[in-house]
Design a protein around this motif. Structure first.
Motif, PDB file in Angstrom:
ATOM      1  N   ALA A  51      40.253  14.438  53.192  1.00  0.00           N
ATOM      2  CA  ALA A  51      39.320  15.355  53.857  1.00  0.00           C
ATOM      3  C   ALA A  51      38.474  14.619  54.883  1.00  0.00           C
ATOM      4  CB  ALA A  51      38.424  16.029  52.823  1.00  0.00           C
ATOM      5  N   PHE A  55      39.490  15.731  58.749  1.00  0.00           N
ATOM      6  CA  PHE A  55      38.522  16.505  59.523  1.00  0.00           C
ATOM      7  C   PHE A  55      37.760  15.622  60.508  1.00  0.00           C
ATOM      8  CE2 PHE A  55      39.162  19.318  55.869  1.00  0.00           C
ATOM      9  CZ  PHE A  55      39.495  20.483  56.549  1.00  0.00           C
ATOM     10  N   LEU A  62      44.712  21.723  61.212  1.00  0.00           N
ATOM     11  CA  LEU A  62      43.645  21.961  60.233  1.00  0.00           C
ATOM     12  C   LEU A  62      43.021  23.322  60.474  1.00  0.00           C
ATOM     13  CD1 LEU A  62      41.901  18.505  60.057  1.00  0.00           C
ATOM     14  CD2 LEU A  62      43.325  19.547  58.337  1.00  0.00           C
ATOM     15  N   PRO A  63      42.522  23.975  59.525  1.00  0.00           N
ATOM     16  CA  PRO A  63      42.380  23.659  58.102  1.00  0.00           C
ATOM     17  C   PRO A  63      43.563  24.093  57.258  1.00  0.00           C
ATOM     18  CG  PRO A  63      41.155  25.647  58.533  1.00  0.00           C
ATOM     19  CD  PRO A  63      41.754  25.185  59.852  1.00  0.00           C
ATOM     20  N   TRP A  64      44.542  24.791  57.843  1.00  0.00           N
ATOM     21  CA  TRP A  64      45.642  25.338  57.053  1.00  0.00           C
ATOM     22  C   TRP A  64      46.567  24.274  56.491  1.00  0.00           C
ATOM     23  CZ3 TRP A  64      44.011  29.835  56.068  1.00  0.00           C
ATOM     24  CH2 TRP A  64      43.306  30.542  57.007  1.00  0.00           C
ATOM     25  N   PHE A  66      45.629  21.258  55.492  1.00  0.00           N
ATOM     26  CA  PHE A  66      44.927  20.279  54.661  1.00  0.00           C
ATOM     27  C   PHE A  66      45.540  20.133  53.265  1.00  0.00           C
ATOM     28  CE2 PHE A  66      41.711  19.278  51.470  1.00  0.00           C
ATOM     29  CZ  PHE A  66      41.448  17.978  51.844  1.00  0.00           C
TER      30      PHE A  66
END
Length: 115
Positions: A51, A55, A62-64, A66
């Motif tokens: 994370a 990020f 991102l965020p799908w 992750f």
């Protein structure tokens, strides 16, 4: 971000987590950690480090994506730790004191050896 950079960061994370888990198992827990504890610590390290880097460096998708990054890093570090990092640490003698403790050598005995 270029995929080569993402691959390099993922490879570095896998190695850091792998060596970190070996240190946790041998030095901190002295081979007393159970399998569930080891899996939980490795998963927690994988999620937290993934994370922060994903990020922070803006990995693509991102965020799908992750969960895919986190699970992939966890599985890769698990495989690499089992196959390579254990052998490297054993060959370098990084956990020699932990092995001596298994044979009943105390800290006092090790202090005499260090002199």
């Amino acid at each position: 971000m270029d995929w080569k950079v993402v691959a390099a960061v993922v490879a570095a994370l896998v190695l850091v987590i792998g060596f970190g888990m070996e240190a946790y198992k041998k030095w901190l827990r002295e081979d007393k950690a159970g399998k569930r504890e080891i899996i939980m610590v490795a998963a927690l390290l994988s999620v937290i480090l993934t994370a922060s880097f994903a990020f922070g460096l803006a990995f693509p998708g991102l965020p799908w994506t992750f969960p895919g990054y986190a699970i992939g890093i966890f599985l890769l570090q698990w495989f690499i730790d089992q196959k390579a990092i254990k052998r490297i640490c054993k060959a370098l003698g990084l956990f020699g004191k932990a092995k001596l403790k298994e044979y009943g050598v105390t800290e006092n005995d090790l202090g005499v050896l260090d002199e």
